[in-house]
Design an enzyme around this catalytic site. Sequence first.
Site, mmCIF file in Angstrom:
data_model
loop_
_atom_site.group_PDB
_atom_site.id
_atom_site.type_symbol
_atom_site.label_atom_id
_atom_site.label_comp_id
_atom_site.label_asym_id
_atom_site.label_seq_id
_atom_site.Cartn_x
_atom_site.Cartn_y
_atom_site.Cartn_z
ATOM 1 N N SER A 156 -0.670 75.888 -34.999
ATOM 2 C CA SER A 156 -1.393 74.575 -35.399
ATOM 3 C C SER A 156 -0.157 73.353 -35.537
ATOM 4 O O SER A 156 0.334 73.048 -34.581
ATOM 5 C CB SER A 156 -2.018 74.726 -36.954
ATOM 6 O OG SER A 156 -2.731 73.660 -37.283
ATOM 7 N N ASP A 251 -12.640 75.875 -32.247
ATOM 8 C CA ASP A 251 -11.522 74.884 -32.915
ATOM 9 C C ASP A 251 -11.568 73.511 -32.351
ATOM 10 O O ASP A 251 -11.646 73.408 -31.237
ATOM 11 C CB ASP A 251 -10.299 75.660 -32.414
ATOM 12 C CG ASP A 251 -8.939 74.909 -33.233
ATOM 13 O OD1 ASP A 251 -9.146 73.744 -33.746
ATOM 14 O OD2 ASP A 251 -7.810 75.642 -32.968
ATOM 15 N N HIS A 281 -10.306 78.207 -35.707
ATOM 16 C CA HIS A 281 -9.006 77.683 -35.691
ATOM 17 C C HIS A 281 -7.995 78.631 -37.134
ATOM 18 O O HIS A 281 -8.716 78.840 -37.777
ATOM 19 C CB HIS A 281 -8.604 76.233 -36.174
ATOM 20 C CG HIS A 281 -7.493 75.740 -36.371
ATOM 21 N ND1 HIS A 281 -6.636 75.276 -35.361
ATOM 22 C CD2 HIS A 281 -6.568 75.675 -37.363
ATOM 23 C CE1 HIS A 281 -5.395 74.922 -35.834
ATOM 24 N NE2 HIS A 281 -5.383 75.016 -37.155
#
Length: 311
Positions: A156, A251, A281
């Site tokens: 991320s 996501d 995600h």
Amino acid sequence: MPLNSQTRILLNQIKELGLPPLNELNPVQAREQAAMGDQFSPKPEPVASVKNCIIPSSEIDIPIRIYTPAGNPPFPILVFFHGGGWVVGNLEAADSICRTLANQVGCIVVSVDYRLAPEHKFPAAVEDAYTATEWVAKNAASFQGDPERIAVGGDSAGGNLAAVVALMSRDRNFPSLVYQLLFYPATQYGFDTDSHRQNGKDYLLTIELLVWFWHHYLSSAADGQNPHASPLLADNLSNLPPALIITAEYDPLRDEAEAYGNRLQDAGVSVKMTRYDGTIHGFVGMANVLDQGQEALAEAAAALKHRFAIA
């Protein structure tokens, strides 16, 4: 495809906790709540050696954690940056992932506790990430590492930092990196892709939370146009290390991560992109309850192991 059963059960479990969204909390409260998610992380594996260290820096000392596997040195090295929107997360958040990768790859993993926003806005995290990677390259021999086999990776926001460090290392001609491992990276400041529209509401990472993260990270929207914040906007993506980019179907960051992979490929960089369908995600960090998280870690470990053997 629809959400898989494990992901759907996990989302229901989290919903039943009745916790407020992180974007309705202040950063300190958000960090405390985010730490509760560690229960979904892969089970921490024993590693031959785990050592906390400090990198002295002109700005601020940078805490790191060095995971050393069993085996014969010198070991290849993965410098890893945790996720959390540049606002939450720490060494503990990445601990299980780092242990698993150290063991499965047979490499040293150096986890970096970079400065967080909003106390330290962009580019503080970027500067810490590059400084730590530079230090690893210069001091690898002191902790049984091989300075010729260094990769960067992260999830991320950490994937964003890994991509940016790869750009900076190329532009500054040091260190020479052999790979970049990007788990669902943020690659551009903006909220208008198809995956933002499709997945920005019901799958933990919402548009509201993304706006909150970026607002805390950047001093202004103009900062979002800087390639060190939005690597997708870099003019030149050639001569970067090969990459594995792992994304999730549900996501909001899916499209920008895959767009970055496509641009790398167009620039002549060797890239493998794997989209894990039916999940969300952060799924790699939830490998204790999501089989796909374990699969993605195994894929990442195999890719790193192959690349380290070639380098």
